[in-house]
Design a protein around this motif. Structure first.
Motif, PDB file in Angstrom:
ATOM      1  N   SER A  96      12.850 -22.885  63.509  1.00  0.00           N
ATOM      2  CA  SER A  96      12.180 -21.981  62.565  1.00  0.00           C
ATOM      3  C   SER A  96      11.983 -20.600  63.169  1.00  0.00           C
ATOM      4  CB  SER A  96      10.824 -22.573  62.148  1.00  0.00           C
ATOM      5  OG  SER A  96      10.990 -23.825  61.518  1.00  0.00           O
ATOM      6  N   MET A  97      11.611 -20.547  64.445  1.00  0.00           N
ATOM      7  CA  MET A  97      11.438 -19.252  65.106  1.00  0.00           C
ATOM      8  C   MET A  97      12.753 -18.478  65.161  1.00  0.00           C
ATOM      9  SD  MET A  97       8.921 -20.483  68.197  1.00  0.00           S
ATOM     10  CE  MET A  97       9.088 -18.957  69.111  1.00  0.00           C
ATOM     11  N   MET A  98      13.844 -19.175  65.447  1.00  0.00           N
ATOM     12  CA  MET A  98      15.139 -18.503  65.502  1.00  0.00           C
ATOM     13  C   MET A  98      15.570 -18.005  64.121  1.00  0.00           C
ATOM     14  SD  MET A  98      16.073 -18.107  68.546  1.00  0.00           S
ATOM     15  CE  MET A  98      17.595 -17.334  67.986  1.00  0.00           C
ATOM     16  N   LEU A  99      15.296 -18.793  63.091  1.00  0.00           N
ATOM     17  CA  LEU A  99      15.647 -18.363  61.732  1.00  0.00           C
ATOM     18  C   LEU A  99      14.869 -17.106  61.333  1.00  0.00           C
ATOM     19  CD1 LEU A  99      15.869 -21.780  59.824  1.00  0.00           C
ATOM     20  CD2 LEU A  99      17.744 -20.229  60.384  1.00  0.00           C
ATOM     21  N   LEU A 100      13.584 -17.071  61.657  1.00  0.00           N
ATOM     22  CA  LEU A 100      12.790 -15.886  61.336  1.00  0.00           C
ATOM     23  C   LEU A 100      13.243 -14.684  62.161  1.00  0.00           C
ATOM     24  CD1 LEU A 100       9.163 -17.333  60.980  1.00  0.00           C
ATOM     25  CD2 LEU A 100      10.779 -16.697  59.181  1.00  0.00           C
ATOM     26  N   ALA A 101      13.691 -14.930  63.391  1.00  0.00           N
ATOM     27  CA  ALA A 101      14.213 -13.830  64.209  1.00  0.00           C
ATOM     28  C   ALA A 101      15.491 -13.259  63.609  1.00  0.00           C
ATOM     29  CB  ALA A 101      14.460 -14.318  65.639  1.00  0.00           C
ATOM     30  N   VAL A 102      16.364 -14.131  63.136  1.00  0.00           N
ATOM     31  CA  VAL A 102      17.597 -13.675  62.482  1.00  0.00           C
ATOM     32  C   VAL A 102      17.267 -12.929  61.195  1.00  0.00           C
ATOM     33  CG1 VAL A 102      19.723 -14.445  61.361  1.00  0.00           C
ATOM     34  CG2 VAL A 102      19.013 -15.488  63.518  1.00  0.00           C
ATOM     35  N   SER A 103      16.296 -13.449  60.447  1.00  0.00           N
ATOM     36  CA  SER A 103      15.881 -12.775  59.216  1.00  0.00           C
ATOM     37  C   SER A 103      15.368 -11.369  59.505  1.00  0.00           C
ATOM     38  CB  SER A 103      14.793 -13.599  58.521  1.00  0.00           C
ATOM     39  OG  SER A 103      14.221 -12.888  57.451  1.00  0.00           O
ATOM     40  N   THR A 104      14.624 -11.204  60.606  1.00  0.00           N
ATOM     41  CA  THR A 104      14.110  -9.884  60.991  1.00  0.00           C
ATOM     42  C   THR A 104      15.247  -8.911  61.271  1.00  0.00           C
ATOM     43  OG1 THR A 104      12.168 -10.958  61.954  1.00  0.00           O
ATOM     44  CG2 THR A 104      12.599  -8.688  62.614  1.00  0.00           C
ATOM     45  N   ILE A 120       6.387 -16.049  63.733  1.00  0.00           N
ATOM     46  CA  ILE A 120       6.940 -16.484  65.022  1.00  0.00           C
ATOM     47  C   ILE A 120       5.824 -16.686  66.045  1.00  0.00           C
ATOM     48  CG2 ILE A 120       8.347 -15.729  66.987  1.00  0.00           C
ATOM     49  CD1 ILE A 120      10.222 -14.403  64.961  1.00  0.00           C
ATOM     50  N   PHE A 121       4.856 -15.772  66.049  1.00  0.00           N
ATOM     51  CA  PHE A 121       3.727 -15.905  66.976  1.00  0.00           C
ATOM     52  C   PHE A 121       2.929 -17.175  66.685  1.00  0.00           C
ATOM     53  CE2 PHE A 121      -0.781 -15.166  67.916  1.00  0.00           C
ATOM     54  CZ  PHE A 121      -0.711 -14.894  69.281  1.00  0.00           C
ATOM     55  N   CYS A 122       2.633 -17.427  65.406  1.00  0.00           N
ATOM     56  CA  CYS A 122       1.873 -18.636  65.047  1.00  0.00           C
ATOM     57  C   CYS A 122       2.650 -19.907  65.383  1.00  0.00           C
ATOM     58  CB  CYS A 122       1.533 -18.606  63.556  1.00  0.00           C
ATOM     59  SG  CYS A 122       0.366 -17.310  63.084  1.00  0.00           S
ATOM     60  N   LEU A 123       3.953 -19.894  65.140  1.00  0.00           N
ATOM     61  CA  LEU A 123       4.777 -21.060  65.483  1.00  0.00           C
ATOM     62  C   LEU A 123       4.790 -21.296  66.990  1.00  0.00           C
ATOM     63  CD1 LEU A 123       7.789 -20.528  63.059  1.00  0.00           C
ATOM     64  CD2 LEU A 123       6.194 -22.442  63.004  1.00  0.00           C
ATOM     65  N   MET A 124       4.881 -20.217  67.776  1.00  0.00           N
ATOM     66  CA  MET A 124       4.885 -20.363  69.233  1.00  0.00           C
ATOM     67  C   MET A 124       3.554 -20.919  69.726  1.00  0.00           C
ATOM     68  SD  MET A 124       6.285 -20.211  72.161  1.00  0.00           S
ATOM     69  CE  MET A 124       7.783 -19.216  72.155  1.00  0.00           C
ATOM     70  N   MET A 125       2.431 -20.423  69.196  1.00  0.00           N
ATOM     71  CA  MET A 125       1.125 -20.939  69.610  1.00  0.00           C
ATOM     72  C   MET A 125       0.979 -22.412  69.239  1.00  0.00           C
ATOM     73  SD  MET A 125      -0.367 -18.475  71.196  1.00  0.00           S
ATOM     74  CE  MET A 125       1.263 -18.012  71.744  1.00  0.00           C
ATOM     75  N   SER A 126       1.434 -22.777  68.049  1.00  0.00           N
ATOM     76  CA  SER A 126       1.374 -24.179  67.629  1.00  0.00           C
ATOM     77  C   SER A 126       2.254 -25.047  68.521  1.00  0.00           C
ATOM     78  CB  SER A 126       1.824 -24.312  66.167  1.00  0.00           C
ATOM     79  OG  SER A 126       1.024 -23.524  65.316  1.00  0.00           O
ATOM     80  N   LEU A 127       3.433 -24.531  68.860  1.00  0.00           N
ATOM     81  CA  LEU A 127       4.347 -25.271  69.729  1.00  0.00           C
ATOM     82  C   LEU A 127       3.729 -25.495  71.108  1.00  0.00           C
ATOM     83  CD1 LEU A 127       7.118 -26.438  70.511  1.00  0.00           C
ATOM     84  CD2 LEU A 127       7.913 -24.096  70.893  1.00  0.00           C
ATOM     85  N   LEU A 128       3.103 -24.482  71.669  1.00  0.00           N
ATOM     86  CA  LEU A 128       2.482 -24.605  72.984  1.00  0.00           C
ATOM     87  C   LEU A 128       1.350 -25.621  72.973  1.00  0.00           C
ATOM     88  CD1 LEU A 128       2.355 -20.853  74.095  1.00  0.00           C
ATOM     89  CD2 LEU A 128       3.880 -22.632  74.949  1.00  0.00           C
ATOM     90  N   VAL A 129       0.529 -25.577  71.938  1.00  0.00           N
ATOM     91  CA  VAL A 129      -0.584 -26.523  71.844  1.00  0.00           C
ATOM     92  C   VAL A 129      -0.065 -27.952  71.743  1.00  0.00           C
ATOM     93  CG1 VAL A 129      -2.468 -27.294  70.347  1.00  0.00           C
ATOM     94  CG2 VAL A 129      -2.243 -24.880  70.905  1.00  0.00           C
ATOM     95  N   LEU A 409       8.983 -22.559  53.089  1.00  0.00           N
ATOM     96  CA  LEU A 409       8.868 -21.683  51.924  1.00  0.00           C
ATOM     97  C   LEU A 409       8.888 -20.208  52.329  1.00  0.00           C
ATOM     98  CD1 LEU A 409       6.220 -23.605  49.774  1.00  0.00           C
ATOM     99  CD2 LEU A 409       8.677 -23.420  49.380  1.00  0.00           C
ATOM    100  N   TYR A 410       8.236 -19.891  53.457  1.00  0.00           N
ATOM    101  CA  TYR A 410       8.265 -18.492  53.867  1.00  0.00           C
ATOM    102  C   TYR A 410       9.648 -18.073  54.352  1.00  0.00           C
ATOM    103  CZ  TYR A 410       7.849 -14.135  56.182  1.00  0.00           C
ATOM    104  OH  TYR A 410       8.084 -12.837  56.548  1.00  0.00           O
ATOM    105  N   THR A 411      10.329 -18.966  55.069  1.00  0.00           N
ATOM    106  CA  THR A 411      11.687 -18.645  55.528  1.00  0.00           C
ATOM    107  C   THR A 411      12.596 -18.352  54.341  1.00  0.00           C
ATOM    108  OG1 THR A 411      11.386 -20.058  57.482  1.00  0.00           O
ATOM    109  CG2 THR A 411      13.643 -19.471  56.894  1.00  0.00           C
ATOM    110  N   ALA A 412      12.431 -19.132  53.270  1.00  0.00           N
ATOM    111  CA  ALA A 412      13.215 -18.884  52.050  1.00  0.00           C
ATOM    112  C   ALA A 412      12.897 -17.510  51.466  1.00  0.00           C
ATOM    113  CB  ALA A 412      12.934 -19.977  51.028  1.00  0.00           C
ATOM    114  N   LEU A 413      11.604 -17.142  51.429  1.00  0.00           N
ATOM    115  CA  LEU A 413      11.217 -15.820  50.930  1.00  0.00           C
ATOM    116  C   LEU A 413      11.781 -14.713  51.810  1.00  0.00           C
ATOM    117  CD1 LEU A 413       9.403 -14.039  49.025  1.00  0.00           C
ATOM    118  CD2 LEU A 413       7.617 -14.281  50.775  1.00  0.00           C
TER     119      LEU A 413
END
Length: 515
Positions: A96-104, A120-129, A409-413
């Motif tokens: 998901s982080m890579m997809l959002l990076a490509v979208s950016t 991406i920041f929220c996904l990274m924090m969730s991943l670390l936790v 849903l956000y990635t689709a948007l």
């Protein structure tokens, strides 16, 4: 290794004796991080340099996906060095982080770029936790509080990069290269002092200032300081975050907080549910069926075109109330029934808000905010579906469901390029030179679309729609349109590092029209 351990024990005991505090034993990960400072220190520095290279004055260039990929590689190597295995569900967060990076990299919309980076920041924090903690028994609130604790709690580790470096240098005493690290430390201290003295000397002597100008003619000194500052800041941020995670300060155990008297929740949600049932009945009879008498002075269109923001706010409030009732009050069959009724009524209110927004678009056309509201209503609808499963399924992982739902849903948007959709819809309903316009079956407005100022403010994502339309507008200067459509800084600095798909397409189309 012994030198490092003894140094840290002495430091901890000294603090304990002076402050009367209880010393917490070091975790295995913390000991490994200190022992392998040669790896973690240099790897973090290299990561900070990558960040500065990819992101300095470059909000959405081609380097952003490389930075995201570098972040994930840095994480994987660090976990391997700490002896922590990558969990299976971490793959979803990484993809998901890579997809959002490509979208950016593919969009010019500042709002989408901001949301992408936040995501991406929220996904990274969730991943670390999830990587450092056993989250199998956690609820949604525990996840949120743990992420906040990670972000703000890591500030308590600000001295660790320096103390770990000092301990590492002491451990290298007597070996072949102890002076190398002293040189590195000296360089870190000398750089800001050198910069201050250089500025003072430049202002003190005209000849020296002229010589300095010749040397730095091709270098912007503010950029140099900007890059150095970002490297230092990012290095500290990443290192202290890693230290906090390795210290295992986030408590994994979950206290049973479902000890509230259910009668309180039943009373509150019961009263609200009665109100919602009446309101839902009104929506069905007036808005969905539309066969009852409206208040004086209201047409059906006017009635339908108001209240969508208020209903969205009520839907979010209901979502919070249901979660609080499920997590802080003892189980009760009556409470679950009422929460089910409340959730079903929320579905009706979400549908009512969506229908009102659609009717509003039929009369006033499309904007980013209106499109975003429709997206938010879809997300809220899906989240309430998860809440219903939480009500009847005690082992349901609501956080994982919410994270996957919102991310997908956000990635689709993000990939949909909202400005392109907005331009396509609105341009299709602009009148031609004869005053004719294609109204179609959806649009109910009596006037064609006329907000050209809003169209001119759209990002380069809308260029494939707007440029062919602008071609037929008499007296239009494509250069003026180009400056209105795109950020001048992005136009003048389309280097390899700042290459962006959307901006490149817009520039190519504009140049074709000019030629």
């Amino acid at each position: 290794m012994d030198t490092i351990d003894n140094y840290n024990v002495d430091q901890s005991m000294d603090k304990a004796l002076r402050g009367g505090e209880q010393v917490k034993p070091e975790t295995e990960e913390t000991r490994k991080m200190k022992k392998e400072f040669g790896f973690f220190g240099l790897a973090t520095f290299a990561y900070a340099v990558l960040y500065a290279f990819c992101m300095y004055k470059n909000d959405a260039g081609i380097t952003f996906p490389f930075f995201a990929a570098g972040s994930l590689l840095f994480l994987c190597f660090s976990l391997k060095k700490l002896g922590i295995s990558l969990k299976k569900d971490s793959v979803f967060y990484m993809i998901s982080m890579m997809l959002l990076a490509v979208s950016t990299f593919c969009t010019d919309d500042k709002r989408i770029i901001f949301f992408n980076k936040t995501g991406i920041f929220c996904l990274m924090m969730s991943l670390l936790v999830r990587q450092f903690c056993d989250t199998s028994r956690w609820k949604l609130g525990k996840y949120f509080l743990s992420i906040c604790q990670l972000i703000f709690g890591s500030l308590s580790e600000l001295e660790r990069p320096f103390s770990d470096l000092s301990a590492f240098i002491k451990s290298r005493e007597g070996r072949k290269d102890p002076k190398v690290w002293y040189a590195v430390l000296g360089m870190v201290i000398a750089l800001p002092v050198f910069a201050i003295v250089f500025l003072l000397l430049s202002s003190a002597d005209a000849v020296f200032r002229h010589l300095a100008d010749m040397i730095f003619r091709y270098f912007n000194i503010s950029d140099i300081f900007g890059v150095i500052f970002r490297i230092a800041f990012f290095y500290l941020a990443v290192y202290v975050l890693a230290c906090y995670l390795c210290d295992r300060r986030i408590k994994e155990e979950v206290k049973n907080q479902k000890n509230g008297e259910p009668v309180i929740a039943i009373t509150i949600t019961g009263m609200l549910s009665l109100l919602y049932l009446v309101f839902s009945g009104v929506q069905i009879l007036y808005l969905f069926i539309g066969n009852m008498q409206l208040p004086d002075g209201y047409t059906y269109a006017e009635y339908a075109r108001e209240g969508f923001f208020q209903l969205l706010a009520v839907g979010i409030l209901n979502f919070i109330i249901v979660l609080v009732s499920l997590n802080f009050f003892r189980d009760s069959r009556v409470l679950r029934i009422i929460l089910t009724i409340m959730s079903l009524c929320s579905f009706i209110m979400i549908a009512s808000s969506a229908m009102r927004m659609i009717i509003y678009i039929q009369y006033y056309y499309l904007t980013f905010l209106r499109l975003l509201v429709l997206w938010a209503l879809i997300v809220l609808f899906c989240l309430f579906a998860g809440v219903l499963m939480e009500i009847f399924g005690k082992k349901f992982d609501l956080f994982k469901y919410c994270a996957v739902t919102v991310t997908v849903l956000y990635t689709a948007l993000s990939f949909a390029h909202p400005d392109y959709l907005i331009a396509s819809f609105n341009v299709a309903h602009i009148a031609d030179e004869s005053g004719n316009w294609a109204k179609g079956n959806f649009v109910q407005s009596s006037e064609p679309y006329q907000d050209f100022y809003y169209l001119a403010g759209l990002s380069a994502d809308a260029a494939p729609v707007l440029i062919p339309y602008m071609r037929d507008v008499p007296g239009l200067d494509m250069g003026d349109f180009q400056r209105a459509l795109m950020d001048p800084d992005a136009l003048n600095n389309m280097t390899v590092r700042r290459f962006n798909v959307s901006r490149y397409i817009a520039l190519r189309l504009i140049n074709e029209e000019k030629n």
